[in-house]
Design an enzyme around this catalytic site. Structure first.
Site, PDB file in Angstrom:
ATOM      1  N   PHE A   1     -61.182  61.294 -61.410  1.00  0.00           N
ATOM      2  CA  PHE A   1     -61.326  61.977 -60.299  1.00  0.00           C
ATOM      3  C   PHE A   1     -61.609  60.916 -59.145  1.00  0.00           C
ATOM      4  O   PHE A   1     -62.208  59.815 -59.432  1.00  0.00           O
ATOM      5  CB  PHE A   1     -62.712  62.509 -60.570  1.00  0.00           C
ATOM      6  N   ASP A   2     -61.211  61.320 -58.054  1.00  0.00           N
ATOM      7  CA  ASP A   2     -61.414  60.832 -56.732  1.00  0.00           C
ATOM      8  C   ASP A   2     -63.073  61.543 -56.458  1.00  0.00           C
ATOM      9  O   ASP A   2     -63.222  62.589 -56.921  1.00  0.00           O
ATOM     10  CB  ASP A   2     -60.366  61.077 -55.770  1.00  0.00           C
ATOM     11  N   LYS A   3     -63.665  60.669 -55.738  1.00  0.00           N
ATOM     12  CA  LYS A   3     -65.092  61.332 -55.569  1.00  0.00           C
ATOM     13  C   LYS A   3     -65.166  62.133 -54.391  1.00  0.00           C
ATOM     14  O   LYS A   3     -65.601  63.603 -54.579  1.00  0.00           O
ATOM     15  CB  LYS A   3     -66.177  60.291 -55.205  1.00  0.00           C
TER      16      LYS A   3
ATOM     17  N   LYS B   1     -56.918  51.982 -57.498  1.00  0.00           N
ATOM     18  CA  LYS B   1     -56.811  53.293 -58.407  1.00  0.00           C
ATOM     19  C   LYS B   1     -55.591  53.416 -58.799  1.00  0.00           C
ATOM     20  O   LYS B   1     -55.384  53.676 -60.321  1.00  0.00           O
ATOM     21  CB  LYS B   1     -56.991  54.364 -57.394  1.00  0.00           C
TER      22      LYS B   1
ATOM     23  N   VAL C   1     -57.378  63.572 -60.246  1.00  0.00           N
ATOM     24  CA  VAL C   1     -57.589  64.802 -59.617  1.00  0.00           C
ATOM     25  C   VAL C   1     -57.833  64.020 -58.104  1.00  0.00           C
ATOM     26  O   VAL C   1     -58.926  63.421 -57.906  1.00  0.00           O
ATOM     27  CB  VAL C   1     -58.433  65.496 -60.048  1.00  0.00           C
TER      28      VAL C   1
END
Length: 619
Positions: free
Chosen positions: A310-312, A490, A507
Site C-alpha cells: 500500500f501507498d499510505k 518503491k 494499491v
C-alpha cells in the site's frame, strides 16, 4: 436464405418440438407409423438446417465446430433410418442453444445495465441565458448545465450553484445518496435525487468517469485469460480428434450407430463456454459493486496474490491532512510564511494543500524557476531567495544544517506521527511543520478480511518519515512498514518481493505510484486518483472506497474457482459419456445430446452464481 433460416432458429425449434410430439403421438396412440415417420423426418430436416448452415460457415474458415459433429451425426442417423434419434438430437441441440442464449443474456445484464445508465441529453445554457435540451454529445468542456431533481448528471463537472443529494451507485456501487454543494465534484450517469443545481462541464463523452467505466468493462469482456486461450487451442484439435475417433470406431466395429453416437457425446460445448461465462459474470458483479476488473487475465493473477503493498497517503489514510504542530527558528516569520504560501500554491500535493489552508490569506510573492524534486519537495526562487520546502531528505540535499533543537523537534514531531514539511531560505532552516492525516474509517476491519482471504503479507511504502509510517503500521497491524521511499525505491522494493517468489499487488492513487502500479503483478488504483494511475492499473476501486478491495479479491478468487469448476464439470461429463458408450447398454444419441446440453446449462448457471457474490460479513 442462410441469414433468414438462422434468424428463425427459435421458431424452427418450436415447430420441430411440435412435429416430434405429433410423430410420437401418431405412433404410440393412433398406431400410424407412416405419419409418425414423416413427422420425424420433417422435424429432422427443419432442425438440422440451421445447424448445417453454421457447420458450413465454420468449415469455410477451416474450423471443425460442434455444429459439424452434430450435422454428421444427424446425416448418419438418416442413413440408418433412425429418424427418432435424428429428430430428438436436432431439437435438443437447438433448444439448448436457445437456453444458452437466454441465460447468457442474464449474465451480461450487469454490463447492459451500465450502458443503459448512460445519460442521453442535457439542459445546456445558451447565449440568451436560457437552458435548452440538447444531445449529450453536443456538450463541450466549459458549458454550464442545469440538473433537475430525478435527472441524470450528463457529464463530469463541478457544482457552481445549488445543492442536493446524488445517488452515485453507477460509479461507486453504493446507493446511499451523497450531499453535493457549490464546489463539489459530480459524475456522469449519477442521479440527482433531490434539489436543483448548475454545473460546469469538466469532462464529456468517453472522457467522463462513467464513460471510462463502460469502456474498461467492455475491454475486459473481450480479453482472454491463459485458460481461455488454452481451451481455444484445445478445442481446435479436440473436435477433429472426436471426428477421427468416430471414424476409427466405425472402421473397426462397422457399427455406424456407435460411431455417430460418439460424434454427439464428444461435443466440447460446455468446455468452450464454461470459462468465458465465469469471466463475464465476475466482471459484471465487479462493475455493479464499484470494482473494475480489467479482464480475465487480471482475475487469474489477482486470485493468486499473497502480498499487498500500500501507498499510505490517500490509500490507507484519508488524504486530507491538516497542520498539527509548528515550530519557528527565526523571530520575523511573516515574510518566510509568505514565501512558504507562495511556493505551496504551486503544488497540488495533499500536504501542500493542508499548509495553504492552514496559513490562510497572506502576502504572496512571484515564484520563479520552480524545481519539483520527486519524493522530496519543491525548490524555487522567491523574491531573490532560494526557498526549499519539503522533507528532511530535501534539506540534506540542500545542505541545510540542523541545530540540536531542530533535531530534537524533528524527532518529537515524528514520534507524534506527523509528516514533516521543513522550509529553508538560502540554506537556513526557518520553519518545521508537522502534518497529520487520518486513517480511513474501517481500514483495519478490511485488512483483516484480506488476511482471511489468504493475503499473508501487508506492506506499506511511503515517502513519509519512518516514525509516522511505523505508527500507521502498528495501528493497522501491517506486516512491514518502510518510510522515506522515493518512487524508484518503491518500484525496487516491489521487484525485490517478486524475486522472493511473491505474487504482489500494489494499491495507490498518485502519479508517483504509476511505476509501482505497472510493475506489480496486479496494480490497484483508487478511483478518485489520477488518470495516469487509473490507466496504468489492472483493478480500479471507484470513488476510492477501500471497502471494495476485499470484495474485489474475494470476487477474483470466486471467479477463478468457478472457472476451474466449469472446466471440471465439462471434462468430467464428456469422459463419463464416452465411457458409457463402451461400458453400458443404455447410452444412445438422444440421451447423450440431452446430457450434453444439460452440462452446458449447468456451467452457465454455475457461472451466473457469481452475479450474486458477496463477501460474508464478519460476526
Amino acid at each position: 436464405m442462410q441469414k433468414y433460416i438462422l434468424g428463425k432458429k427459435n421458431h424452427i425449434t418450436v415447430v420441430s418440438a411440435a412435429l416430434i410430439i405429433i410423430g410420437f403421438t401418431s405412433e404410440l396412440v393412433f398406431h400410424q407409423e407412416q405419419a409418425a415417420m414423416w413427422s420425424l423426418i420433417l422435424a429432422s430436416v427443419l432442425g438440422v438446417a440451421p445447424i448445417a448452415i453454421q457447420a458450413y460457415q465454420a468449415l469455410k474458415v477451416k474450423v471443425v465446430s460442434i455444429d459439424v459433429l452434430v450435422t454428421l451425426a444427424v446425416i448418419g442417423a438418416f442413413f440408418i433410418k433412425n429418424f427418432e434419434e435424428s429428430a430428438i438430437v436436432t431439437f435438443l441441440f437447438l433448444f439448448g442453444a436457445y437456453l444458452e442464449q437466454r441465460t447468457l443474456q442474464k449474465t451480461r445484464s450487469a454490463i447492459k445495465e451500465l450502458t443503459q445508465m448512460a445519460p442521453e441529453s442535457a439542459l445546456k445554457q445558451v447565449e440568451s441565458g436560457e437552458f435548452e435540451e440538447v444531445d449529450v454529445d453536443d456538450v463541450d468542456v466549459g458549458d454550464t448545465l442545469l440538473v433537475k431533481t430525478g435527472a441524470k448528471v450528463p457529464v463530469d463537472g463541478t457544482v457552481i450553484s445549488g445543492e442536493g443529494y446524488i445517488n452515485e451507485a453507477s460509479i461507486t456501487g453504493e446507493a446511499v445518496p451523497v450531499g453535493k454543494k457549490k464546489g463539489s465534484q459530480v459524475f456522469a450517469g449519477t442521479i440527482l435525487e433531490n434539489g436543483t443545481m448548475q454545473i460546469v462541464a469538466d469532462r464529456v463523452g468517453e472522457d467522463t468517469t462513467f464513460g471510462r467505466i463502460i469502456e474498461l468493462v467492455e475491454e475486459a469482456q473481450d480479453s482472454k485469460s491463459e485458460a481461455e486461450r488454452f481451451i481455444d487451442r484445445f478445442s481446435k484439435y479436440y473436435t477433429p480428434a472426436v471426428l477421427v475417433l468416430s471414424l476409427l470406431v466405425w472402421l473397426v466395429s462397422r457399427n455406424i450407430e456407435l460411431a455417430i453416437t460418439i460424434l454427439v457425446l464428444g461435443c466440447p460445448g460446455a468446455l468452450v463456454i464454461g470459462v468465458p461465462v465465469s469471466n463475464v459474470a465476475g466482471i459484471g458483479n465487479g462493475a455493479r459493486h464499484g470494482v473494475l476488473l480489467k479482464g480475465s487475465e487480471v482475475i487469474h493473477d489477482f486470485s493468486r496474490v499473497d502480498t499487498i503493498v500500500f501507498d499510505k497517503t490517500g490509500t490507507l489514510t484519508v488524504g486530507n491532512p491538516t497542520v498539527a504542530d509548528t515550530q519557528y527558528y527565526v523571530s520575523d516569520i511573516q515574510q518566510t510564511l509568505g514565501y512558504l504560501s507562495s511556493v505551496e500554491r504551486e503544488s497540488d500535493h495533499p500536504l501542500a494543500k493542508a499548509i495553504v489552508q492552514h496559513l490562510g490569506v497572506l502576502d504572496t510573492y512571484t515564484v520563479q524557476r520552480t524545481n519539483v524534486v520527486a519524493g522530496g519537495g519543491i525548490v524555487a526562487e522567491v523574491d531573490g531567495h532560494r526557498v526549499a520546502v519539503g522533507n528532511v531528505g530535501l534539506m540534506e540535499q540542500e545542505k541545510v544544517v540542523f541545530s540540536e533543537k531542530a533535531l530534537r523537534d524533528i524527532a518529537r514531531f515524528e514520534a507524534s506521527g506527523n509528516s514533516l514539511v521543513l522550509t529553508a531560505v538560502d540554506g537556513e532552516l526557518q520553519i518545521l511543520m508537522g502534518i497529520r492525516d487520518q486513517i480511513r474509517e474501517g481500514v483495519k476491519v478490511h485488512l483483516r478480511k484480506l488476511k482471511r482471504l489468504g493475503v499473508k503479507h501487508l506492506v506499506v511504502l511511503s515517502g513519509d518519515n519512518q516514525g509516522t509510517v511505523d505508527l500507521v503500521s502498528k495501528e493497522l497491524g501491517l506486516t512491514e512498514a518502510h518510510g522515506h521511499m522515493l518512487p524508484q525505491d518503491k518500484a525496487s522494493y516491489i521487484k525485490k518481493l517478486q524475486a522472493e517468489g511473491r505474487t504482489v499487488a500494489f494499491v495507490g492513487d498518485g502519479v508517483n505510484d504509476s511505476p509501482s502500479l505497472a510493475l506489480a503483478h496486479i496494480g490497484i488504483a483508487m478511483g478518485s486518483g489520477t488518470d495516469v494511475a487509473i490507466e496504468t492499473s489492472d483493478v480500479v476501486l471507484m470513488n476510492s472506497d477501500f471497502s471494495r478491495l476485499p470484495h474485489a479479491l474475494g470476487l477474483a478468487k470466486a471467479t477463478a474457482n468457478n472457472m476451474r469448476q466449469n472446466i471440471a464439470i465439462a471434462v468430467g461429463v464428456v469422459l463419463v459419456l464416452l465411457a458409457s458408450v463402451f461400458f453400458s447398454e443404455w447410452m444412445n444419441m438422444s440421451i447423450g445430446m440431452l446430457v450434453h446440453e444439460a452440462s452446458i446449462l449447468v456451467v452457465i448457471l454455475n457461472g451466473m452464481r457469481l452475479l450474486r457474490f458477496q463477501l460474508r460479513k464478519e460476526r
